[in-house]
Design an enzyme around this catalytic site. Structure first.
Site, PDB file in Angstrom:
ATOM      1  CG  PHE A   1      75.641   7.185   2.069  1.00 34.15           C
ATOM      2  CD1 PHE A   1      75.700   7.439   3.419  1.00 34.15           C
ATOM      3  CD2 PHE A   1      75.384   8.242   1.213  1.00 34.15           C
ATOM      4  CE1 PHE A   1      75.513   8.717   3.916  1.00 34.15           C
ATOM      5  CE2 PHE A   1      75.188   9.522   1.693  1.00 34.15           C
ATOM      6  CZ  PHE A   1      75.255   9.758   3.046  1.00 34.15           C
ATOM      7  CE  LYS A   2      79.059  10.304   6.040  1.00 35.13           C
ATOM      8  NZ  LYS A   2      78.118   9.335   6.531  1.00 35.13           N
ATOM      9  CG  ASP A   3      82.934   4.270  -0.140  1.00 38.33           C
ATOM     10  OD1 ASP A   3      83.886   4.939   0.279  1.00 38.33           O
ATOM     11  OD2 ASP A   3      82.678   3.117   0.242  1.00 38.33           O
ATOM     12  CG  LEU A  46      83.926  11.458   0.516  1.00 33.91           C
ATOM     13  CD1 LEU A  46      83.917  10.961   1.957  1.00 33.91           C
ATOM     14  CD2 LEU A  46      84.887  12.636   0.371  1.00 33.91           C
TER      15      LEU A  46
END
Ligand SMILES: *Cc1c(COP(=O)(O)O)cnc(C)c1O
Length: 495
Positions: free
Chosen positions: A111-113, A116
């Site tokens: 989920f950091k995408d 980011l």
């Protein structure tokens, strides 16, 4: 009305969104918080007709008020494009009575995408707006997921360079391979002989080295940070809580105004704080269910009102949640203290000096939106297996913590409110643990062969993020001692 950002700890100064994004952290070490949370200015039914990108604009325009419409749309359209393997960007799957909001369809399948992939655009736009002439050098220490997501986001973005330090012997084989095969001439990945804390401490030292900053400036560079306390990471996360609500509304699964619950597998408290802000912006979220693994410092906090990090650090199968200091909780503390920076600063001083603090009864009474619980390793594995046996749907270990906690919540409360579970990583990122849970592990297979097997049993395609690194060229081979980080940075920047 413009939203301005100031420190949770009371440092002088109000900053525009673009300035806060460039700085990352407030000058006194506090976190930037908005001076007010605007309400959505379109109805949820109107937003229900929009795609992800337009929904993102509706949310971000209200919080990043010094960006023009053109600038924001440029950032959004470059971030949420074919890097995601579905046009929906964040699709939902209904399984066993809950909606799994899949936040793992981006470049690095976690989920950091979601944040980011847009941060590089927000940051380079901010640099332009603020007449920054230097190239921005992103420095990151990673225990696995953040590094790769930041690399993928910043690769080949003009005006930026990115340097990632990871513990050479402290990440999973797939995580390491993801990083060392990273393309892009502006990327640099360095293994260090040391642990994650050494990498983190080294990076902080480089950030605060005034002499180095001067040298960098002369050479046309300045450092910035992509870690999760940057508001440029927080704001894009609010979007998918608005979007999941309006999707449910658009598909007729709820009526306008109906409340939903959100369950979030939590580490640094960034993702669930975004859900809290979404609620303030007008999304009818009833309970914010905070799910922890065995590092259950947040569960204890919601129970007792005492935050206490003095405990054993446990390594679990959900490593991205193995955290004892949830940095973003500081923002919630500031808000429930009545936007009181003095109180917040005192709590944070207690935390750094004694490893703990106690909030007041009045503050605790403002936590009634939250429900906290945790899942043990056994319960996490059981959640994966039970859901798979019942429905054929496979979730990763982090999502399984949330799923297990949701089951506990329903048992405790008998609450039947429609519920969204944030699904934070693809099962292909934690293949071994997932296959073990299902009873399909085979120690003779490597992680890629195991992915083939997972693909068979789950009837899902192996994501590009995994298949593309299988035979990819290793581009980053540097390994340095933890004392050599500065020279490694200078060498990459040719200083
Ligand atoms: C980072 C991460 C989390 C924790 O999110 P926070 O915002 O730090 O609470 C959960 N799951 C996965 C897969 C992650 O990478």
């Amino acid at each position: 009305m413009d939203v301005l950002y100031s420190s949770t700890r009371g440092a002088e100064g109000k900053f525009k969104a673009s300035e806060a994004i460039l700085r990352g952290l407030a000058p006194d070490g506090g976190l930037f918080v908005p001076d007010h949370i605007p309400h959505l200015d379109k109805t949820l039914s109107e937003i229900a007709k929009m795609n992800y990108q337009d929904t993102a604009y509706e949310v971000m325009k209200l919080l990043l008020t010094d960006y023009t419409e053109e600038e924001l749309k440029y950032c959004i359209n470059n971030a949420y494009d074919s890097k995601f393997d579905t046009q929906e960007i964040a699709p939902m799957t209904q399984a066993d009575g809950a909606y799994y909001l899949e936040l793992y369809h981006g470049a690095t399948i976690a989920f950091k995408d979601m944040a980011l992939s847009i941060l590089p655009y927000l940051m380079t736009t901010a640099a332009r707006k603020n007449n920054v002439k230097n190239d921005i050098v992103i420095l990151t220490a990673t225990s696995g997921d953040t590094g790769k997501a930041a690399l993928a986001g910043f690769a080949d973005v003009p005006g930026t360079k990115i340097i990632v330090f990871y513990p050479k012997h402290g990440v999973s084989p797939i995580q390491e391979k993801q990083m060392v095969t990273q393309k892009g001439d502006n990327t640099c990945v360095i293994g260090i002989e040391g642990n994650f804390d050494d990498a983190q401490t080294g990076v902080k030292k480089l950030f605060t080295d005034a002499a180095l900053a001067q040298e960098m400036d002369k050479a046309g560079f300045q450092f910035s940070s992509a870690n999760s306390i940057n508001i440029g990471r927080l704001v894009p996360q609010i979007v998918y809580y608005v979007y999941s609500y309006t999707r449910l509304l658009g598909e007729g699964r709820i009526a306008d105004g109906d409340a939903i619950n959100a369950v979030v597998p939590t580490g640094n408290f960034g993702n669930i704080l975004a859900a809290y802000y979404a609620k303030q912006m007008g999304v009818p979220i009833s309970k914010l269910i905070c799910a922890s693994n065995s590092n259950k410092v947040l569960f204890d906090f919601f129970q007792s009102g005492t935050y206490d990090r003095n405990r054993e650090f446990v390594l679990t199968s959900s490593p991205s949640m193995d955290i004892l200091i949830s940095s973003n909780l500081e923002r919630l503390i500031y808000h429930i203290a009545g936007d009181n920076a003095q109180a917040d600063a005192a709590y944070m001083k207690d935390l750094s000096q004694n490893g703990k603090y106690d909030i007041t009864a009045e503050m605790k009474s403002k936590l009634s939106d939250f429900y906290g619980n945790f899942a043990s390793e056994e319960e996490t594995a059981k959640a994966i297996k039970e859901l798979y046996d019942k429905t054929g749907y496979v979730i990763d270990t982090h999502t399984a913590v949330a799923s297990s906690v949701y089951a506990k919540y329903v048992k405790d409360t008998e609450d039947k409110t429609v519920t969204v579970i944030a699904s934070t990583a693809s099962p292909y990122k934690f293949t071994r643990s997932v296959m073990k849970a299902i009873g399909q592990n085979d120690d003779s297979l490597d992680d890629f062969q195991l992915a083939d097997k997972l693909s068979e049993i789950s009837k899902t395609a192996i994501p590009e993020a995994v298949s593309s690194i299988r035979n990819a060229e290793i581009r980053h081979k540097t390994v340095v001692d933890k004392t050599e980080m500065e020279s490694a940075v200078k060498s990459f920047l040719k200083m």
